[in-house]
Scaffold this active site. Structure first.
Site, PDB file in Angstrom:
ATOM      1  CB  CYS A  36      -0.917   0.018   1.218  1.00  0.00           C
ATOM      2  SG  CYS A  36      -2.071  -1.339   1.224  1.00  0.00           S
ATOM      3  CG  HIS A  80      -3.003   3.266   3.003  1.00  0.00           C
ATOM      4  ND1 HIS A  80      -3.662   3.109   1.810  1.00  0.00           N
ATOM      5  CD2 HIS A  80      -2.950   2.033   3.572  1.00  0.00           C
ATOM      6  CE1 HIS A  80      -3.980   1.834   1.661  1.00  0.00           C
ATOM      7  NE2 HIS A  80      -3.569   1.169   2.717  1.00  0.00           N
ATOM      8  CG  ASN A  83      -6.550  -0.869   1.649  1.00  0.00           C
ATOM      9  OD1 ASN A  83      -5.941  -0.249   0.783  1.00  0.00           O
ATOM     10  ND2 ASN A  83      -5.943  -1.584   2.571  1.00  0.00           N
TER      11      ASN A  83
END
Ligand code: ACO
Length: 350
Positions: free
Chosen positions: A134, A275, A305
């Site tokens: 990520c 994030h 996500n």
């Protein structure tokens, strides 16, 4: 060739302060697949509930790419890039570098970045992907920013793009409810002013790799209601609970380091763009940094996500909503598989 420190001598050699070259974000863009997958629909796929997902993650729905719509990772990335280039007024043919942070490129090789380069006809640009879970976007931003600082590159396109739906185990309720697809991009040009990407701080610790990895131990099937012909031969496996705790501590620590590097504190930050993995993680980090939630940008309820794509998508939405003004300090923070993490302090230009 330029150099990162241009040391000026004038008036018979009198020394002047070195001029720092930095990357400046002049354009942002994002592209989200049209197909919305709601928590209610997921109740028909795994044993879960809208209530559980909202309470434990803050996610209401996510976007899932479609084979029929030709929404490969590089298609989403190229579309987001065109919007960023248009905002920045930067013609694609002037790009020197295209870096894509992704763990779901269209193919093992060539890179998603090469497909983007082809789509944009950015024939002058070197193009490559960065794999950092990520954290891919911040790693890519660091590479491109440093290339601008050393003078090896002038105009750069930095992208985070993912199609996590193709590596989702749709039988695993602890992961499939979290993930979504999308892409975001920023265009960088050089600046010698006081704005730009002030610094990017990165961390990695491979000893924790088993908390989150791509596994090929089982087979899985894509639910019929999704338009994805074929997944990849591996899928995400995660120890969510342990990851949660590592995420909060790594994110807070790297953000503090980044802020202290510039003698800043949470109160100096106009907007934190984290994030988007879990709303509870974001809230815990904001609290540790003493940044109130009204200065934290979240869109996890809409997209879940999206891994490397989450920060550039959120940054683009914040920018287009007019939340960022010239001179604002923006804090980008990320955490992901590897483990990897990072923070970037940006002084906004507009
Ligand atoms: N619906 C209903 N129940 C569920 C679901 C679900 N979707 N998922 C798990 N549960 C159950 C579990 O089975 C468990 O039940 P049990 O008590 O009977 O055993 C219970 O809920 C609690 O499970 P936990 O895993 O302890 O739940 P937690 O509160 O930790 O939330 C979550 C899980 C959302 C995954 C959280 O741990 C998390 O967000 N972790 C971090 C994720 C992350 O940061 N990922 C990083 C990047 S991801 C990437 O790189 C692609």
């Amino acid at each position: 060739m330029l150099f990162s420190l241009l040391i000026n001598f004038s008036n018979k050699g009198a020394y002047k302060e070195p001029i720092m070259i930095k990357g400046r974000i002049v354009g942002t863009g994002s592209t989200i697949p049209k197909r919305i997958l709601t928590n209610k629909e997921l109740e028909n796929i795994v044993d879960t509930s809208d209530e559980w997902i909202m309470r434990r993650t803050g996610i209401k729905e996510r976007r899932i790419s479609s084979d029929g719509q030709r929404e490969e990772t590089s298609d989403l990335a190229a579309s987001a890039s065109l919007k960023a280039l248009e905002m920045g007024g930067i013609p694609a043919e002037t790009l020197d570098m295209i870096v894509v942070g992704t763990v779901t490129p269209d193919r093992q090789f060539p890179s998603a970045a090469c497909f983007v380069q082809k789509a944009l006809k950015a024939s002058k640009a070197v193009a490559f992907d960065v794999s950092a879970g990520c954290s891919g976007f911040l790693y890519a931003l660091s590479v491109a920013g440093n290339a601008i600082s050393t003078g090896s590159c002038k105009n750069a396109l930095v992208i985070g793009a993912e199609r996590l739906s193709t590596i989702t185990n749709w039988k695993d309720r602890s992961t499939c409810v979290l993930l979504g697809d999308g892409a975001g991009a920023v265009v960088l040009t050089p600046t010698t002013d006081h704005d730009g990407i002030l610094s990017t701080h990165l961390g990695s610790d491979g000893s924790y790799w088993k908390l989150l990895y791509a596994s090929s131990e089982e087979t899985y099937e894509i639910p019929e209601i999704l338009d994805i012909a074929e997944g990849k031969p591996f899928y995400i496996k995660m120890e969510g609970n342990r990851l949660f705790k590592k995420a909060v501590s790594c994110l807070a620590d790297i953000a503090v380091s980044a802020l202290e590097h510039h003698d800043l504190s949470g109160s100096d930050i106009k907007l934190m763009v984290p994030h988007q993995a879990n709303l509870r993680i974001i809230q815990a980090v904001a609290e540790k940094l003493s940044i109130p939630m009204d200065k934290v940008y979240t869109n996890i309820h809409k997209y879940g996500n999206t891994s490397s794509a989450s920060i550039p998508i959120a940054l683009d939405e914040a920018n287009r909503e007019g939340l960022l003004k010239a001179g604002d300090y923006v804090l980008l923070v990320t955490f992901g598989a590897g483990l990897t993490w990072g923070a970037s302090v940006v002084k906004w230009y507009s």
